[in-house]
Motif scaffolding. Structure first.
Motif, mmCIF file in Angstrom:
data_model
loop_
_atom_site.group_PDB
_atom_site.id
_atom_site.type_symbol
_atom_site.label_atom_id
_atom_site.label_comp_id
_atom_site.label_asym_id
_atom_site.label_seq_id
_atom_site.Cartn_x
_atom_site.Cartn_y
_atom_site.Cartn_z
ATOM 1 N N ALA A 251 -5.971 10.351 -33.754
ATOM 2 C CA ALA A 251 -5.954 10.772 -34.629
ATOM 3 C C ALA A 251 -7.417 11.370 -35.528
ATOM 4 C CB ALA A 251 -5.133 9.965 -36.053
ATOM 5 N N THR A 252 -7.188 12.514 -35.571
ATOM 6 C CA THR A 252 -8.857 12.921 -36.311
ATOM 7 C C THR A 252 -8.958 12.693 -37.184
ATOM 8 O OG1 THR A 252 -7.671 15.286 -36.703
ATOM 9 C CG2 THR A 252 -8.662 15.401 -35.272
ATOM 10 N N ALA A 253 -9.706 12.325 -38.100
ATOM 11 C CA ALA A 253 -9.930 12.110 -39.530
ATOM 12 C C ALA A 253 -8.942 12.909 -40.404
ATOM 13 C CB ALA A 253 -11.699 12.622 -40.121
ATOM 14 N N ALA A 254 -9.123 14.126 -40.236
ATOM 15 C CA ALA A 254 -8.000 14.782 -41.520
ATOM 16 C C ALA A 254 -6.906 14.934 -41.105
ATOM 17 C CB ALA A 254 -8.354 16.518 -41.068
ATOM 18 N N GLN A 255 -6.120 14.283 -39.945
ATOM 19 C CA GLN A 255 -5.012 13.949 -39.514
ATOM 20 C C GLN A 255 -4.388 12.442 -40.681
ATOM 21 O OE1 GLN A 255 -4.926 14.300 -35.368
ATOM 22 N NE2 GLN A 255 -3.671 16.225 -35.568
ATOM 23 N N ARG A 256 -4.998 11.161 -40.114
ATOM 24 C CA ARG A 256 -5.022 10.334 -40.985
ATOM 25 C C ARG A 256 -5.207 10.595 -42.884
ATOM 26 N NH1 ARG A 256 -7.222 6.973 -36.642
ATOM 27 N NH2 ARG A 256 -7.710 7.707 -35.118
ATOM 28 N N GLU A 257 -6.018 11.580 -42.874
ATOM 29 C CA GLU A 257 -6.620 11.766 -44.169
ATOM 30 C C GLU A 257 -4.054 12.708 -44.975
ATOM 31 O OE1 GLU A 257 -6.263 11.819 -48.722
ATOM 32 O OE2 GLU A 257 -7.841 10.538 -47.131
ATOM 33 N N HIS A 258 -4.207 13.268 -44.075
ATOM 34 C CA HIS A 258 -3.135 14.429 -43.802
ATOM 35 C C HIS A 258 -1.909 12.874 -44.211
ATOM 36 C CE1 HIS A 258 0.074 17.138 -44.815
ATOM 37 N NE2 HIS A 258 0.811 16.995 -43.426
ATOM 38 N N LEU A 259 -1.899 11.953 -42.746
ATOM 39 C CA LEU A 259 -0.931 11.343 -43.366
ATOM 40 C C LEU A 259 -0.883 10.348 -44.576
ATOM 41 C CD1 LEU A 259 -1.386 9.565 -39.899
ATOM 42 C CD2 LEU A 259 0.742 10.707 -40.370
ATOM 43 N N ARG A 260 -2.040 9.521 -45.016
ATOM 44 C CA ARG A 260 -1.955 8.849 -45.821
ATOM 45 C C ARG A 260 -1.314 9.956 -47.220
ATOM 46 N NH1 ARG A 260 -7.029 8.192 -44.699
ATOM 47 N NH2 ARG A 260 -7.669 6.228 -43.834
ATOM 48 N N THR A 261 -1.471 11.002 -47.678
ATOM 49 C CA THR A 261 -0.845 13.004 -48.365
ATOM 50 C C THR A 261 0.468 11.956 -47.598
ATOM 51 O OG1 THR A 261 -3.124 13.882 -48.403
ATOM 52 C CG2 THR A 261 -0.810 14.570 -49.375
ATOM 53 N N LEU A 262 1.328 12.163 -46.671
ATOM 54 C CA LEU A 262 2.563 12.492 -46.584
ATOM 55 C C LEU A 262 3.166 10.994 -47.333
ATOM 56 C CD1 LEU A 262 2.390 14.114 -43.622
ATOM 57 C CD2 LEU A 262 3.323 14.762 -45.529
ATOM 58 N N VAL A 263 2.632 9.191 -47.558
ATOM 59 C CA VAL A 263 3.079 8.883 -48.383
ATOM 60 C C VAL A 263 3.663 8.911 -49.304
ATOM 61 C CG1 VAL A 263 3.041 6.187 -48.435
ATOM 62 C CG2 VAL A 263 2.157 7.009 -45.796
ATOM 63 N N ASP A 264 2.376 9.300 -49.415
ATOM 64 C CA ASP A 264 2.413 9.893 -51.678
ATOM 65 C C ASP A 264 3.316 10.515 -51.471
ATOM 66 O OD1 ASP A 264 0.396 8.098 -52.226
ATOM 67 O OD2 ASP A 264 -1.576 9.844 -51.857
ATOM 68 N N ASP A 265 3.469 11.449 -50.995
ATOM 69 C CA ASP A 265 4.283 12.916 -51.317
ATOM 70 C C ASP A 265 5.662 11.690 -51.210
ATOM 71 O OD1 ASP A 265 2.682 14.883 -50.651
ATOM 72 O OD2 ASP A 265 3.123 15.560 -49.568
ATOM 73 N N VAL A 266 6.094 10.623 -49.845
ATOM 74 C CA VAL A 266 7.667 10.413 -50.049
ATOM 75 C C VAL A 266 7.334 9.864 -51.286
ATOM 76 C CG1 VAL A 266 9.043 8.225 -48.976
ATOM 77 C CG2 VAL A 266 7.459 9.736 -47.237
ATOM 78 N N ARG A 267 6.396 8.650 -51.683
ATOM 79 C CA ARG A 267 6.815 8.518 -53.232
ATOM 80 C C ARG A 267 7.086 8.968 -54.583
ATOM 81 N NH1 ARG A 267 1.578 6.693 -52.881
ATOM 82 N NH2 ARG A 267 2.853 4.033 -51.528
ATOM 83 N N ALA A 268 6.806 9.822 -54.120
ATOM 84 C CA ALA A 268 6.682 11.326 -55.668
ATOM 85 C C ALA A 268 7.578 11.703 -55.322
ATOM 86 C CB ALA A 268 5.596 11.237 -55.999
ATOM 87 N N ALA A 269 9.115 11.864 -54.550
ATOM 88 C CA ALA A 269 9.401 12.695 -53.805
ATOM 89 C C ALA A 269 10.730 12.487 -54.997
ATOM 90 C CB ALA A 269 10.941 12.098 -52.659
ATOM 91 N N PRO A 270 11.235 13.923 -55.956
ATOM 92 C CA PRO A 270 11.750 14.204 -57.006
ATOM 93 C C PRO A 270 13.542 13.332 -56.553
ATOM 94 C CG PRO A 270 12.005 15.732 -56.111
ATOM 95 C CD PRO A 270 10.612 15.276 -55.507
ATOM 96 N N THR A 271 13.924 13.363 -54.752
ATOM 97 C CA THR A 271 14.986 13.253 -54.421
ATOM 98 C C THR A 271 15.338 11.923 -53.056
ATOM 99 O OG1 THR A 271 15.097 15.264 -53.286
ATOM 100 C CG2 THR A 271 16.306 15.812 -55.683
ATOM 101 N N THR A 272 16.355 12.360 -52.613
ATOM 102 C CA THR A 272 15.914 11.409 -51.343
ATOM 103 C C THR A 272 15.827 12.593 -50.364
ATOM 104 O OG1 THR A 272 18.284 10.046 -52.182
ATOM 105 C CG2 THR A 272 18.125 10.133 -49.668
ATOM 106 N N ASP A 273 16.724 13.876 -50.500
ATOM 107 C CA ASP A 273 16.065 14.309 -49.581
ATOM 108 C C ASP A 273 14.502 15.431 -49.541
ATOM 109 O OD1 ASP A 273 17.702 16.512 -47.228
ATOM 110 O OD2 ASP A 273 16.820 17.776 -48.697
ATOM 111 N N VAL A 274 14.209 15.003 -50.435
ATOM 112 C CA VAL A 274 12.992 15.328 -50.511
ATOM 113 C C VAL A 274 11.893 14.300 -49.621
ATOM 114 C CG1 VAL A 274 10.770 15.893 -51.684
ATOM 115 C CG2 VAL A 274 12.797 17.089 -52.300
ATOM 116 N N ALA A 275 12.334 13.063 -49.943
ATOM 117 C CA ALA A 275 11.846 11.864 -49.859
ATOM 118 C C ALA A 275 11.481 12.184 -47.523
ATOM 119 C CB ALA A 275 12.056 10.635 -50.040
#
Length: 231
Positions: free
Chosen positions: A119-143
């Motif tokens: 993984a590139t540095a950008a991909q590693r950072e994107h993965l961290r961002t996606l975990v944050d997106d799961v955490r902040a998801a307003p609905t089950t489907d968005v998560a």
């Protein structure tokens, strides 16, 4: 009786109907379809629409046309590829799930291990961002959708195009019945916590830890999915 197909999107609808009938073995492997005139009448379509639909199903590997003989049903279990999985899940449902879960665990762990290495540095950072997106998801489907994005990013990062295509097929198959497996994402914060260990191992570049974390993640989410009462 086979119900006639409406004129709107007739070729698409006919492709879907014929594919479902082939996968359900209403036309068994090795058998020839009825003559085009009879088949068109059976589905209430023109022979032109039928020809277009048959061409598309030949391209998917479900059928083969023999000049002067007819259109024969191929054995999809021997001849088809992973791109057929979404349709098999849609038609056969639970019959395929155990094997899909097994493939998900085994391929997912290999993908995670390779992603940790490549993984590139950008991909590693994107993965961290996606975990944050799961955490902040307003609905089950968005998560769920954010979690799928994690797996697509891992597949892109693993630098194995075959793995990436297999992940695409598995995700497409999952998407067909996603609403049945929402339990692990009912609490987005807990869902993100389960993902965090996997992403941390990949981000750290630890191939062995990523493989183990992926296996643990898939086993736990599978347990939660299968514990959910059928809707």
């Amino acid at each position: 009786m086979v119900q006639p197909i409406s004129r709107q999107g007739v070729v698409d609808a006919l492709v879907a109907r014929l594919r479902a009938d082939v996968l359900a073995e209403r036309y068994p492997p090795g058998a020839y379809l009825p003559p085009e005139r009879d088949l068109a009448a059976r589905y209430g379509v023109t022979r032109t629409s039928l020809k277009h639909a048959l061409v598309r199903l030949v391209e998917t590997g479900l059928l083969e046309t023999r000049h002067g003989v007819g259109t024969r049903v191929r054995d999809y279990k021997r001849d088809a590829g992973a791109d057929l999985l979404p349709f098999l899940v849609a038609e056969a449902g639970p019959d395929w799930l155990a094997e899909i879960f097994q493939a998900r665990r085994e391929i997912g762990a290999l993908v995670a291990a390779a992603a940790a290495e490549h993984a590139t540095a950008a991909q590693r950072e994107h993965l961290r961002t996606l975990v944050d997106d799961v955490r902040a998801a307003p609905t089950t489907d968005v998560a769920q959708q954010a979690e799928c994005a994690v797996h697509r990013t891992l597949a892109a990062a693993c630098r194995n195009r075959v793995y990436a295509l297999l992940v695409n097929s598995l995700l497409r198959a999952y998407d067909e019945v996603r609403h049945l497996f929402a339990a692990p994402f009912a609490d987005p914060v807990a869902a993100a916590a389960r993902l965090a260990g996997l992403v941390a191992a990949v981000a750290a570049g630890d191939r062995r830890a990523a493989h183990a974390a992926a296996e643990a993640y898939y086993v736990e989410t599978e347990r939660l999915m299968l514990a959910q009462p059928a809707e």
